[in-house]
Design a protein around this motif. Sequence first.
Motif, PDB file in Angstrom:
ATOM      1  N   GLU A 126       0.828  -1.217   0.000  1.00 16.88           N
ATOM      2  CA  GLU A 126       0.000   0.000   0.000  1.00 16.88           C
ATOM      3  C   GLU A 126       0.855   1.256   0.000  1.00 16.88           C
ATOM      4  O   GLU A 126       0.540   2.233  -0.693  1.00 16.88           O
ATOM      5  CB  GLU A 126      -0.937  -0.010   1.199  1.00 16.88           C
ATOM      6  CG  GLU A 126      -2.067  -1.006   1.071  1.00 16.88           C
ATOM      7  CD  GLU A 126      -2.901  -1.141   2.336  1.00 16.88           C
ATOM      8  OE1 GLU A 126      -2.520  -0.580   3.382  1.00 16.88           O
ATOM      9  OE2 GLU A 126      -3.937  -1.824   2.261  1.00 16.88           O
ATOM     10  N   ILE A 127       1.929   1.244   0.759  1.00 13.53           N
ATOM     11  CA  ILE A 127       2.831   2.404   0.774  1.00 13.53           C
ATOM     12  C   ILE A 127       3.488   2.563  -0.592  1.00 13.53           C
ATOM     13  O   ILE A 127       3.598   3.679  -1.113  1.00 13.53           O
ATOM     14  CB  ILE A 127       3.877   2.263   1.898  1.00 13.53           C
ATOM     15  CG1 ILE A 127       3.177   2.323   3.268  1.00 13.53           C
ATOM     16  CG2 ILE A 127       4.938   3.343   1.797  1.00 13.53           C
ATOM     17  CD1 ILE A 127       4.023   1.846   4.424  1.00 13.53           C
ATOM     18  N   ALA A 128       3.900   1.457  -1.185  1.00 14.27           N
ATOM     19  CA  ALA A 128       4.512   1.511  -2.520  1.00 14.27           C
ATOM     20  C   ALA A 128       3.514   2.035  -3.549  1.00 14.27           C
ATOM     21  O   ALA A 128       3.874   2.827  -4.426  1.00 14.27           O
ATOM     22  CB  ALA A 128       5.017   0.134  -2.921  1.00 14.27           C
ATOM     23  N   PHE A 129       2.258   1.613  -3.445  1.00 15.73           N
ATOM     24  CA  PHE A 129       1.228   2.098  -4.358  1.00 15.73           C
ATOM     25  C   PHE A 129       1.046   3.609  -4.211  1.00 15.73           C
ATOM     26  O   PHE A 129       0.918   4.329  -5.204  1.00 15.73           O
ATOM     27  CB  PHE A 129      -0.098   1.380  -4.103  1.00 15.73           C
ATOM     28  CG  PHE A 129      -1.204   1.834  -5.012  1.00 15.73           C
ATOM     29  CD1 PHE A 129      -1.230   1.468  -6.343  1.00 15.73           C
ATOM     30  CD2 PHE A 129      -2.224   2.653  -4.530  1.00 15.73           C
ATOM     31  CE1 PHE A 129      -2.242   1.900  -7.189  1.00 15.73           C
ATOM     32  CE2 PHE A 129      -3.231   3.097  -5.360  1.00 15.73           C
ATOM     33  CZ  PHE A 129      -3.242   2.717  -6.698  1.00 15.73           C
ATOM     34  N   PHE A 130       1.063   4.087  -2.966  1.00 18.76           N
ATOM     35  CA  PHE A 130       0.951   5.525  -2.733  1.00 18.76           C
ATOM     36  C   PHE A 130       2.122   6.276  -3.377  1.00 18.76           C
ATOM     37  O   PHE A 130       1.926   7.288  -4.046  1.00 18.76           O
ATOM     38  CB  PHE A 130       0.894   5.819  -1.233  1.00 18.76           C
ATOM     39  CG  PHE A 130       0.915   7.287  -0.905  1.00 18.76           C
ATOM     40  CD1 PHE A 130      -0.229   8.051  -1.056  1.00 18.76           C
ATOM     41  CD2 PHE A 130       2.077   7.901  -0.486  1.00 18.76           C
ATOM     42  CE1 PHE A 130      -0.217   9.414  -0.786  1.00 18.76           C
ATOM     43  CE2 PHE A 130       2.107   9.259  -0.207  1.00 18.76           C
ATOM     44  CZ  PHE A 130       0.954  10.021  -0.362  1.00 18.76           C
ATOM     45  N   ILE A 131       3.328   5.770  -3.186  1.00 23.21           N
ATOM     46  CA  ILE A 131       4.510   6.405  -3.773  1.00 23.21           C
ATOM     47  C   ILE A 131       4.401   6.409  -5.300  1.00 23.21           C
ATOM     48  O   ILE A 131       4.680   7.417  -5.948  1.00 23.21           O
ATOM     49  CB  ILE A 131       5.797   5.685  -3.312  1.00 23.21           C
ATOM     50  CG1 ILE A 131       5.998   5.863  -1.803  1.00 23.21           C
ATOM     51  CG2 ILE A 131       7.011   6.198  -4.080  1.00 23.21           C
ATOM     52  CD1 ILE A 131       7.071   4.982  -1.210  1.00 23.21           C
ATOM     53  N   GLU A 132       3.959   5.284  -5.847  1.00 26.04           N
ATOM     54  CA  GLU A 132       3.815   5.186  -7.301  1.00 26.04           C
ATOM     55  C   GLU A 132       2.752   6.143  -7.820  1.00 26.04           C
ATOM     56  O   GLU A 132       2.899   6.728  -8.890  1.00 26.04           O
ATOM     57  CB  GLU A 132       3.471   3.748  -7.681  1.00 26.04           C
ATOM     58  CG  GLU A 132       3.541   3.497  -9.162  1.00 26.04           C
ATOM     59  CD  GLU A 132       3.384   2.026  -9.505  1.00 26.04           C
ATOM     60  OE1 GLU A 132       3.249   1.748 -10.713  1.00 26.04           O
ATOM     61  OE2 GLU A 132       3.391   1.177  -8.602  1.00 26.04           O
ATOM     62  N   SER A 133       1.677   6.334  -7.047  1.00 25.19           N
ATOM     63  CA  SER A 133       0.604   7.238  -7.480  1.00 25.19           C
ATOM     64  C   SER A 133       1.063   8.693  -7.534  1.00 25.19           C
ATOM     65  O   SER A 133       0.428   9.517  -8.180  1.00 25.19           O
ATOM     66  CB  SER A 133      -0.607   7.106  -6.557  1.00 25.19           C
ATOM     67  OG  SER A 133      -0.354   7.707  -5.296  1.00 25.19           O
ATOM     68  N   LYS A 134       2.158   8.991  -6.855  1.00 25.93           N
ATOM     69  CA  LYS A 134       2.731  10.336  -6.895  1.00 25.93           C
ATOM     70  C   LYS A 134       3.680  10.505  -8.081  1.00 25.93           C
ATOM     71  O   LYS A 134       4.365  11.517  -8.200  1.00 25.93           O
ATOM     72  CB  LYS A 134       3.484  10.645  -5.593  1.00 25.93           C
ATOM     73  CG  LYS A 134       2.599  10.663  -4.371  1.00 25.93           C
ATOM     74  CD  LYS A 134       1.608  11.786  -4.443  1.00 25.93           C
ATOM     75  CE  LYS A 134       0.734  11.829  -3.211  1.00 25.93           C
ATOM     76  NZ  LYS A 134      -0.296  12.841  -3.302  1.00 25.93           N
ATOM     77  N   GLY A 135       3.706   9.510  -8.972  1.00 21.03           N
ATOM     78  CA  GLY A 135       4.538   9.596 -10.170  1.00 21.03           C
ATOM     79  C   GLY A 135       5.964   9.122  -9.962  1.00 21.03           C
ATOM     80  O   GLY A 135       6.856   9.528 -10.711  1.00 21.03           O
ATOM     81  N   LEU A 136       6.201   8.271  -8.969  1.00 14.47           N
ATOM     82  CA  LEU A 136       7.547   7.808  -8.669  1.00 14.47           C
ATOM     83  C   LEU A 136       7.625   6.273  -8.660  1.00 14.47           C
ATOM     84  O   LEU A 136       7.862   5.650  -7.620  1.00 14.47           O
ATOM     85  CB  LEU A 136       7.978   8.352  -7.291  1.00 14.47           C
ATOM     86  CG  LEU A 136       7.951   9.872  -7.135  1.00 14.47           C
ATOM     87  CD1 LEU A 136       8.037  10.274  -5.692  1.00 14.47           C
ATOM     88  CD2 LEU A 136       9.076  10.496  -7.948  1.00 14.47           C
ATOM     89  N   PRO A 137       7.440   5.647  -9.822  1.00 17.08           N
ATOM     90  CA  PRO A 137       7.423   4.179  -9.847  1.00 17.08           C
ATOM     91  C   PRO A 137       8.746   3.529  -9.449  1.00 17.08           C
ATOM     92  O   PRO A 137       8.750   2.494  -8.779  1.00 17.08           O
ATOM     93  CB  PRO A 137       7.055   3.845 -11.292  1.00 17.08           C
ATOM     94  CG  PRO A 137       7.450   5.048 -12.066  1.00 17.08           C
ATOM     95  CD  PRO A 137       7.252   6.212 -11.144  1.00 17.08           C
ATOM     96  N   GLN A 138       9.863   4.119  -9.824  1.00 17.68           N
ATOM     97  CA  GLN A 138      11.162   3.548  -9.454  1.00 17.68           C
ATOM     98  C   GLN A 138      11.387   3.644  -7.945  1.00 17.68           C
ATOM     99  O   GLN A 138      11.939   2.736  -7.334  1.00 17.68           O
ATOM    100  CB  GLN A 138      12.309   4.233 -10.201  1.00 17.68           C
ATOM    101  CG  GLN A 138      12.298   4.007 -11.691  1.00 17.68           C
ATOM    102  CD  GLN A 138      12.560   2.550 -12.042  1.00 17.68           C
ATOM    103  OE1 GLN A 138      11.948   1.635 -11.517  1.00 17.68           O
ATOM    104  NE2 GLN A 138      13.485   2.349 -12.957  1.00 17.68           N
TER     105      GLN A 138
END
Length: 98
Positions: free
Chosen positions: A18-30
């Motif tokens: 869930e935390i990774a999904f949040f980070i990815e949703s901010k445009g930071l997939p790497q």
Amino acid sequence: MGKRKVSILEPAATAVAEIAFFIESKGLPQTAKKFVAEAFHFFKKLSDERIEHKPCSYKLWITLKYRCVTYKKKYVVAYLSLEKEIVVCEFVSAKLLQ
């Protein structure tokens, strides 16, 4: 150096995802991928039987006999320390426990 088996329960794995999904949703997939890899590497480092962390101070976790360690000053990892295994049970934001 003795190593114990590391098992990760679903609530901890889900919290990391869930935390990774949040980070990815901010445009930071790497960054999200890096976060997941580093979190699971940290879990693996808990297997060193020479290191024993303090018991948790959160009331519910005291009754469950969890041990706690902070991760990146923002998160708390709660785990069971058994003779031949570490069971990672929870991964939560430290802010939620206060």
